[in-house]
Design a protein around this motif. Structure first.
Motif, mmCIF file in Angstrom:
data_model
loop_
_atom_site.group_PDB
_atom_site.id
_atom_site.type_symbol
_atom_site.label_atom_id
_atom_site.label_comp_id
_atom_site.label_asym_id
_atom_site.label_seq_id
_atom_site.Cartn_x
_atom_site.Cartn_y
_atom_site.Cartn_z
ATOM 1 N N ASN A 52 0.815 -1.226 0.000
ATOM 2 C CA ASN A 52 0.000 0.000 0.000
ATOM 3 C C ASN A 52 0.843 1.269 0.000
ATOM 4 N N ILE A 53 2.168 1.156 -0.034
ATOM 5 C CA ILE A 53 3.065 2.300 0.077
ATOM 6 C C ILE A 53 3.728 2.584 -1.264
ATOM 7 N N VAL A 54 3.654 3.851 -1.681
ATOM 8 C CA VAL A 54 4.305 4.294 -2.911
ATOM 9 C C VAL A 54 5.263 5.418 -2.553
ATOM 10 N N THR A 55 6.505 5.350 -3.017
ATOM 11 C CA THR A 55 7.495 6.384 -2.717
ATOM 12 C C THR A 55 8.211 6.817 -3.983
ATOM 13 N N SER A 56 8.704 8.063 -3.966
ATOM 14 C CA SER A 56 9.524 8.553 -5.070
ATOM 15 C C SER A 56 10.227 9.832 -4.660
ATOM 16 N N GLY A 57 11.427 10.033 -5.180
ATOM 17 C CA GLY A 57 12.124 11.306 -5.056
ATOM 18 C C GLY A 57 12.602 11.678 -3.682
ATOM 19 N N ASN A 58 12.615 10.768 -2.727
ATOM 20 C CA ASN A 58 13.060 11.081 -1.370
ATOM 21 C C ASN A 58 14.583 11.036 -1.309
ATOM 22 N N VAL A 59 15.189 11.982 -0.575
ATOM 23 C CA VAL A 59 16.635 12.145 -0.587
ATOM 24 C C VAL A 59 17.173 12.196 0.834
ATOM 25 N N ASN A 60 18.213 11.420 1.091
ATOM 26 C CA ASN A 60 18.929 11.467 2.360
ATOM 27 C C ASN A 60 20.165 12.348 2.175
ATOM 28 N N ALA A 61 20.248 13.458 2.920
ATOM 29 C CA ALA A 61 21.363 14.393 2.763
ATOM 30 C C ALA A 61 21.486 15.248 4.012
ATOM 31 N N ALA A 62 22.645 15.875 4.179
ATOM 32 C CA ALA A 62 22.829 16.811 5.287
ATOM 33 C C ALA A 62 21.889 17.999 5.110
ATOM 34 N N LEU A 63 21.283 18.425 6.205
ATOM 35 C CA LEU A 63 20.302 19.509 6.141
ATOM 36 C C LEU A 63 20.613 20.553 7.204
ATOM 37 N N PRO A 64 20.578 21.835 6.852
ATOM 38 C CA PRO A 64 20.842 22.895 7.836
ATOM 39 C C PRO A 64 19.649 23.094 8.753
ATOM 40 N N PRO A 65 19.851 23.731 9.892
ATOM 41 C CA PRO A 65 18.734 23.969 10.817
ATOM 42 C C PRO A 65 17.844 25.116 10.365
ATOM 43 N N PHE A 66 16.632 25.083 10.824
ATOM 44 C CA PHE A 66 15.703 26.206 10.705
ATOM 45 C C PHE A 66 16.209 27.328 11.604
ATOM 46 N N GLU A 67 16.211 28.559 11.126
ATOM 47 C CA GLU A 67 16.686 29.689 11.911
ATOM 48 C C GLU A 67 15.514 30.574 12.326
ATOM 49 N N PHE A 68 15.349 30.746 13.624
ATOM 50 C CA PHE A 68 14.330 31.648 14.157
ATOM 51 C C PHE A 68 14.902 33.053 14.289
ATOM 52 N N VAL A 69 14.022 34.043 14.320
ATOM 53 C CA VAL A 69 14.477 35.411 14.557
ATOM 54 C C VAL A 69 15.156 35.502 15.913
ATOM 55 N N ASP A 70 14.525 34.982 16.962
ATOM 56 C CA ASP A 70 15.142 34.970 18.294
ATOM 57 C C ASP A 70 14.433 33.942 19.164
ATOM 58 N N SER A 71 14.958 32.730 19.166
ATOM 59 C CA SER A 71 14.388 31.665 20.001
ATOM 60 C C SER A 71 14.931 31.700 21.419
ATOM 61 N N GLY A 72 15.999 32.492 21.629
ATOM 62 C CA GLY A 72 16.682 32.481 22.910
ATOM 63 C C GLY A 72 17.870 31.542 22.935
ATOM 64 N N PHE A 73 18.065 30.778 21.852
ATOM 65 C CA PHE A 73 19.173 29.841 21.744
ATOM 66 C C PHE A 73 19.911 30.099 20.434
ATOM 67 N N LEU A 74 21.147 29.645 20.366
ATOM 68 C CA LEU A 74 21.894 29.740 19.118
ATOM 69 C C LEU A 74 21.227 28.887 18.043
ATOM 70 N N ALA A 75 21.467 29.238 16.793
ATOM 71 C CA ALA A 75 20.800 28.554 15.685
ATOM 72 C C ALA A 75 21.110 27.065 15.658
ATOM 73 N N ASP A 76 22.315 26.687 16.105
ATOM 74 C CA ASP A 76 22.692 25.275 16.077
ATOM 75 C C ASP A 76 22.543 24.609 17.447
ATOM 76 N N PHE A 77 21.767 25.224 18.347
ATOM 77 C CA PHE A 77 21.569 24.644 19.679
ATOM 78 C C PHE A 77 20.937 23.254 19.564
ATOM 79 N N ASP A 78 21.390 22.346 20.408
ATOM 80 C CA ASP A 78 20.855 20.984 20.416
ATOM 81 C C ASP A 78 19.631 20.946 21.328
ATOM 82 N N TYR A 79 18.457 21.025 20.722
ATOM 83 C CA TYR A 79 17.224 21.088 21.504
ATOM 84 C C TYR A 79 16.929 19.780 22.236
ATOM 85 N N LEU A 80 17.647 18.718 21.925
ATOM 86 C CA LEU A 80 17.464 17.473 22.677
ATOM 87 C C LEU A 80 18.044 17.578 24.096
#
Length: 541
Positions: free
Chosen positions: A414-442
């Motif tokens: 029942n599953i159809v897939t296409s065009g999915n890509v595994n690659a390095a991805l940059p973080p989403f940048e907020f105007v001011d979250s209170g943390f650095l853009a590369d902060f580890d939210y975990l």
């Protein structure tokens, strides 16, 4: 019954209804005068209790009233019920008058309960031309997201005194709108929207937007029941431009979805912070969606945080529901990051094998297995999608993910897939979250000494961050620590400033179009400030 006045310097004519002195006056606005009514302020117990507004104030013309004002004050609780049945062409607008309406934190078992009726709007938006809100409490009006905390016209804050929700909407309400409301520090859900055990009380055409919900003990928003029949459907929902931030369990929980609904351009940030100590097992996703019938689109949102999953999807089949070819639950152009186990979990079909689930053009990054910190021996399934549904058509196209995970586990026919890509991805940048853009939210979670799920102590190490009673702390002591309450152990936990939560996307961020609508003076519903008088539910997008 009417007199011409200016706003807010009101010199109303006094009318006696039911031997009570109540205010009813005409307010000039663009396009004509408004008929308004101001409720009495808090009673001797500090609350406002009108579970049947129409019976409490029979002298009010509830079919024609334009503005229902709640006078500014700090209320122990608010209860407004049996709102009138109105039309999309002539809705009832409920708003604060003379300052901020603050509710909660004074020791009561609920905060703000409102319900009944149709075509009404609850708003804390400052709009002088439309005679709503107050200029000292504009919320994020004009784009001041960072300065908006505590400055909304309607502010619900229970100071974690109880386990109840912030704003409860029910009692057969339908066709309503909620905007510019802030909800914080409640023990359960920020907004609880449902009429339990009433299968015919369908909620239709709901607009929920431009609200700021943060630091909740459990869900950010909880729409629709998760209980057995009979429960009503929610259809025609438009949920957009909301900040749902730092929730104990799911940031977004939508159940009983009945179609024609959209959830778009929201930020659901740092969900499931209480994942080691939630109120129930596995209540630790970022998002939960229960679909009954029809189609729902979830797009251009930002989802950050999750433990068991970023999101869990399941059908909620009910007697009499209609399932037709073309029904789809669609996720597209969303950003997901910082999960501790799995991306998306599909439950079995549960009797609906027709509705299609489609994921397209989404971003998945920073899925790093940590779930064995809670449950020893927990297996890392090392996958983005874990699918147990073998009947519904599932399509997964053009998504991008980073990390070692497979895209999906145990695919079926029942599953159809296409065009999915595994690659390095940059973080989403907020105007001011209170943390650095590369902060580890975990590294961020809700502090607790012991897990109620395992009855074992919870340990923290140098560099961990926690929320505790709505305050932010960083662990600065070397080694592993437990049972050190942040408020009493400054050598272990250093107090840090609260994040400003300006969660709009920065101009340098690579995912433009996702997240909050940066309106820059243009409100998300398409009207400029001052044009609320043109508003009606029938024209809100």
């Amino acid at each position: 019954m009417r007199s011409t006045t200016s706003f807010p310097a009101v010199t109303p004519k006094i009318i006696l209804f039911c031997a009570m002195a109540l205010v009813c006056f005409a307010q000039p606005v663009s396009g004509g005068e408004l008929e308004t009514f101001t409720l009495p302020g808090p009673a001797g117990d500090g609350g406002m209790y009108y579970p049947d507004l129409q019976s409490s104030f029979p002298g009010v013309n509830w079919s024609q009233l334009d503005r229902l004002y709640i006078p500014a004050d700090h209320y122990r609780f608010l209860n407004l019920g049996n709102l009138p049945q109105r039309s999309a062409a002539h809705p009832l607008v409920i708003t604060n008058l003379g300052g901020q309406v603050r509710v909660g934190g004074l020791g009561f078992h609920y905060n703000f309960s409102i319900g009944g009726g149709s075509h009404w709007k609850l708003t804390g938006r400052w709009d002088a031309a439309a005679a709503t809100g107050n200029d000292a409490f504009p919320g994020h009006g004009g784009g001041d997201y960072a300065g908006s905390r505590g400055r909304y016209g309607i502010y619900i804050d229970d100071a974690f005194l109880d386990t109840d929700s912030g704003l409860a909407i029910g009692r057969h309400a339908t066709n309503f709108e909620v905007e510019f409301v802030e909800i914080a520090h409640v023990g359960f859900a920020g907004a609880l929207v449902k009429t339990d055990d009433s299968g015919g009380s369908h909620m239709e055409n709901i607009r929920f937007h431009d609200n700021y919900i943060h630091d909740t003990g459990s869900e950010g928003v909880y729409f629709g029941s998760t209980q057995g029949e009979p429960q009503h459907k929610i259809s025609g929902l438009r949920f957009y431009n909301n900040r749902i931030v730092r929730t104990g369990t799911e940031a977004l929980q939508l159940g009983q979805m009945g179609g024609d609904s959209e959830v778009y351009n929201n930020v659901f940030a740092w969900g499931a912070l209480a994942w080691k100590n939630p109120f129930q097992p596995f209540q630790d996703n970022n998002t939960q969606i229960g679909a009954r019938e029809g189609s729902t689109q979830i797009h251009h949102n930002v989802f950050v945080g999750g433990a068991t999953n970023f999101l869990i999807l399941f059908n909620q089949v009910r007697t009499g529901d209609s399932h037709q070819q073309g029904d789809e639950v669609e996720f597209f152009d969303n950003y997901f990051s910082h999960g501790r186990n799995i991306g998306a979990y599909f439950q079995e079909s549960e009797g609906n094998a027709v509705t299609k689930f489609r994921f397209e053009d989404n971003i998945f990054r920073e899925i790093r297995f940590q779930y064995d910190e809670l449950y020893e021996g927990q297996v890392d399934h090392n996958t983005v999608f874990r699918i147990f549904n073998t009947e519904n058509p599932i399509e997964i196209h053009n998504n991008r993910w980073s990390g070692p995970q497979s895209l999906f586990l145990a695919p079926g026919s029942n599953i159809v897939t296409s065009g999915n890509v595994n690659a390095a991805l940059p973080p989403f940048e907020f105007v001011d979250s209170g943390f650095l853009a590369d902060f580890d939210y975990l590294l961020l979670e809700e502090w607790a000494a012991i897990s109620g799920l395992t009855d074992k102590p919870i340990f923290y190490s140098e560099g961990d961050w926690v929320m505790h009673l709505g305050l932010l702390y960083e662990c600065v002591e070397v080694g592993s620590h437990t049972d050190k309450i942040p408020t009493k152990h400054p050598a272990t936990w250093a107090s840090r400033p609260l994040p400003p939560d300006d969660l709009r996307q920065a101009a340098t961020s690579p995912y433009q179009g996702m997240g909050l609508l940066d309106r820059q003076g243009i409100f998300a519903d398409g009207f400029e400030s001052g044009n609320l008088s043109a508003w009606s539910l029938s024209t809100t997008p």
